[in-house]
Enzyme design. Structure first.
Site, PDB file in Angstrom:
ATOM      1  N   ARG A 110      12.190  -1.254  11.443  1.00  0.00           N
ATOM      2  CA  ARG A 110      10.945  -0.849  12.091  1.00  0.00           C
ATOM      3  C   ARG A 110      10.729  -1.697  13.319  1.00  0.00           C
ATOM      4  O   ARG A 110      10.901  -2.897  13.301  1.00  0.00           O
ATOM      5  CB  ARG A 110       9.778  -1.007  11.109  1.00  0.00           C
ATOM      6  CG  ARG A 110       9.512   0.276  10.334  1.00  0.00           C
ATOM      7  CD  ARG A 110       8.430   0.086   9.321  1.00  0.00           C
ATOM      8  NE  ARG A 110       7.147  -0.314   9.927  1.00  0.00           N
ATOM      9  CZ  ARG A 110       5.986  -0.166   9.311  1.00  0.00           C
ATOM     10  NH1 ARG A 110       5.941   0.369   8.100  1.00  0.00           N
ATOM     11  NH2 ARG A 110       4.874  -0.554   9.880  1.00  0.00           N
ATOM     12  N   ARG A 119       0.169  -8.331  13.735  1.00  0.00           N
ATOM     13  CA  ARG A 119      -0.387  -7.329  12.809  1.00  0.00           C
ATOM     14  C   ARG A 119      -1.258  -7.989  11.752  1.00  0.00           C
ATOM     15  O   ARG A 119      -2.292  -7.459  11.360  1.00  0.00           O
ATOM     16  CB  ARG A 119       0.729  -6.508  12.172  1.00  0.00           C
ATOM     17  CG  ARG A 119       1.353  -5.536  13.182  1.00  0.00           C
ATOM     18  CD  ARG A 119       2.671  -4.978  12.704  1.00  0.00           C
ATOM     19  NE  ARG A 119       2.503  -4.165  11.532  1.00  0.00           N
ATOM     20  CZ  ARG A 119       3.421  -4.045  10.585  1.00  0.00           C
ATOM     21  NH1 ARG A 119       4.560  -4.696  10.662  1.00  0.00           N
ATOM     22  NH2 ARG A 119       3.191  -3.272   9.549  1.00  0.00           N
ATOM     23  N   LYS A 133       0.825  -1.216   0.000  1.00  0.00           N
ATOM     24  CA  LYS A 133       0.000   0.000   0.000  1.00  0.00           C
ATOM     25  C   LYS A 133       0.852   1.257   0.000  1.00  0.00           C
ATOM     26  O   LYS A 133       0.614   2.176  -0.762  1.00  0.00           O
ATOM     27  CB  LYS A 133      -0.884   0.080   1.257  1.00  0.00           C
ATOM     28  CG  LYS A 133      -1.945  -0.951   1.381  1.00  0.00           C
ATOM     29  CD  LYS A 133      -2.869  -0.636   2.566  1.00  0.00           C
ATOM     30  CE  LYS A 133      -2.185  -0.532   3.919  1.00  0.00           C
ATOM     31  NZ  LYS A 133      -1.684  -1.827   4.431  1.00  0.00           N
ATOM     32  N   ARG A 149      -9.135   1.457   9.303  1.00  0.00           N
ATOM     33  CA  ARG A 149      -8.695   0.115   9.691  1.00  0.00           C
ATOM     34  C   ARG A 149      -9.680  -0.583  10.603  1.00  0.00           C
ATOM     35  O   ARG A 149      -9.449  -1.720  11.001  1.00  0.00           O
ATOM     36  CB  ARG A 149      -7.350   0.226  10.417  1.00  0.00           C
ATOM     37  CG  ARG A 149      -6.147  -0.199   9.557  1.00  0.00           C
ATOM     38  CD  ARG A 149      -4.891   0.162  10.321  1.00  0.00           C
ATOM     39  NE  ARG A 149      -3.768  -0.660  10.020  1.00  0.00           N
ATOM     40  CZ  ARG A 149      -2.665  -0.187   9.388  1.00  0.00           C
ATOM     41  NH1 ARG A 149      -2.599   1.048   8.966  1.00  0.00           N
ATOM     42  NH2 ARG A 149      -1.642  -0.987   9.187  1.00  0.00           N
ATOM     43  N   ARG A 189      11.745  -9.009   5.296  1.00  0.00           N
ATOM     44  CA  ARG A 189      12.780  -8.296   4.527  1.00  0.00           C
ATOM     45  C   ARG A 189      12.801  -6.816   4.901  1.00  0.00           C
ATOM     46  O   ARG A 189      13.856  -6.208   5.059  1.00  0.00           O
ATOM     47  CB  ARG A 189      12.503  -8.441   3.028  1.00  0.00           C
ATOM     48  CG  ARG A 189      13.515  -9.346   2.360  1.00  0.00           C
ATOM     49  CD  ARG A 189      13.376  -9.260   0.853  1.00  0.00           C
ATOM     50  NE  ARG A 189      12.715 -10.426   0.338  1.00  0.00           N
ATOM     51  CZ  ARG A 189      11.738 -10.439  -0.566  1.00  0.00           C
ATOM     52  NH1 ARG A 189      11.253  -9.309  -1.044  1.00  0.00           N
ATOM     53  NH2 ARG A 189      11.219 -11.559  -0.988  1.00  0.00           N
TER      54      ARG A 189
HETATM   55  P1  AMP Z   1       1.328   1.022   8.957  1.00  0.00           P
HETATM   56  O1  AMP Z   1       2.546   1.806   8.688  1.00  0.00           O
HETATM   57  O2  AMP Z   1       0.155   1.477   8.159  1.00  0.00           O
HETATM   58  O3  AMP Z   1       1.539  -0.462   8.858  1.00  0.00           O
HETATM   59  O4  AMP Z   1       0.937   1.302  10.490  1.00  0.00           O
HETATM   60  C1  AMP Z   1       1.824   0.998  11.528  1.00  0.00           C
HETATM   61  C2  AMP Z   1       1.071   0.951  12.882  1.00  0.00           C
HETATM   62  O5  AMP Z   1       0.466   2.223  13.148  1.00  0.00           O
HETATM   63  C3  AMP Z   1      -0.069  -0.043  12.947  1.00  0.00           C
HETATM   64  O6  AMP Z   1       0.363  -1.354  13.261  1.00  0.00           O
HETATM   65  C4  AMP Z   1      -0.920   0.558  14.067  1.00  0.00           C
HETATM   66  O7  AMP Z   1      -0.345   0.328  15.330  1.00  0.00           O
HETATM   67  C5  AMP Z   1      -0.800   2.044  13.768  1.00  0.00           C
HETATM   68  N1  AMP Z   1      -1.862   2.487  12.836  1.00  0.00           N
HETATM   69  C6  AMP Z   1      -1.696   2.898  11.545  1.00  0.00           C
HETATM   70  N2  AMP Z   1      -2.878   3.209  10.987  1.00  0.00           N
HETATM   71  C7  AMP Z   1      -3.818   2.979  11.934  1.00  0.00           C
HETATM   72  C8  AMP Z   1      -5.239   3.094  11.974  1.00  0.00           C
HETATM   73  N3  AMP Z   1      -5.950   3.500  10.913  1.00  0.00           N
HETATM   74  N4  AMP Z   1      -5.861   2.760  13.132  1.00  0.00           N
HETATM   75  C9  AMP Z   1      -5.179   2.355  14.215  1.00  0.00           C
HETATM   76  N5  AMP Z   1      -3.858   2.216  14.248  1.00  0.00           N
HETATM   77  C10 AMP Z   1      -3.158   2.525  13.127  1.00  0.00           C
END
Ligand code: AMP
Length: 190
Positions: A137, A148, A17, A92, A130
């Site tokens: 991170r 996740r 994404k 989400r 990877r």
């Molecule tokens: P991402 O970079 O999109 O994978 O997001 C990393 C982390 O940020 C996720 O595992 C959540 O802990 C938090 N996060 C990102 N977007 C959301 C969302 N829409 N709602 C809740 N937590 C979020």
């Protein structure tokens, strides 16, 4: 008829994404809105919000809806000039999805396409491992990756059914190389 320009980009962690959203930003001029990136900026800046979010992010859990919804609401208000946006990682949860409708309505806007990047679970796990090596991170350790993905299937995937009542999702195979996926994505948005 041009591209749809108010997008929700949907898919599990590791589906690409972020990469595809950045291409849409760079090549189509869409505003890239990623709560994950925004939260990581808060963490880097050491803000209170960043510290609070870390407790959830480091465990692979979602940050509470009210926090995310406030953050996105402010962000969308800055987007009122109508160049278009790609939401990457929002909504989400079903409550987030129901808030999104209201926020956009206030701005006189609506989402006009939902795109899902489909990627098999084994490929996701491999890609996330990877990325862990490359980007360091905190949330890319094997246990947190598993969590996740679990959270995605439990809390996020149901959002598709909710959004789909108004706007059926367009599915794109997210497994091929980046440029191939991008070409399919543009086709899906035409
Ligand atoms: P991402 O970079 O999109 O994978 O997001 C990393 C982390 O940020 C996720 O595992 C959540 O802990 C938090 N996060 C990102 N977007 C959301 C969302 N829409 N709602 C809740 N937590 C979020």
């Amino acid at each position: 008829m041009g591209l749809h320009r108010r997008l929700v980009l949907f898919g599990p962690p590791g589906s690409g994404k972020g990469t595809q959203a950045e291409l849409l930003r760079d090549r189509e001029g869409l505003d890239h809105i990623s709560p994950g990136d925004m939260l990581r900026q808060h963490q880097a800046a050491g803000s209170e919000l960043g510290r609070m979010a870390s407790a959830y992010m480091d465990r692979g859990e979602l940050v509470p809806d009210d926090v995310i919804v406030d953050m996105i609401k402010q962000r969308l208000q800055g987007e009122a000039d109508g160049i278009g946006f790609v939401l990457d990682g929002f909504p989400r949860t079903v409550p987030q999805a129901s808030s999104l409708g209201g926020m956009l309505e206030q701005l006189g806007q609506a989402v006009d396409a939902v795109v899902v990047l489909d990627v098999p679970e084994q490929v996701l796990t491999l890609r996330l491992a990877r990325r862990a090596a490359r980007e360091h991170r905190h949330d890319d350790s094997p246990e947190v990756i598993k969590q996740r993905l679990r959270v995605y299937w439990d809390q996020t995937e149901p959002v598709l059914g909710y959004l789909g009542e108004r706007l059926p999702a367009r599915h794109v195979d997210g497994s091929p190389p980046v440029e191939e996926v991008y070409a399919q994505l543009l086709e899906a948005l035409a």
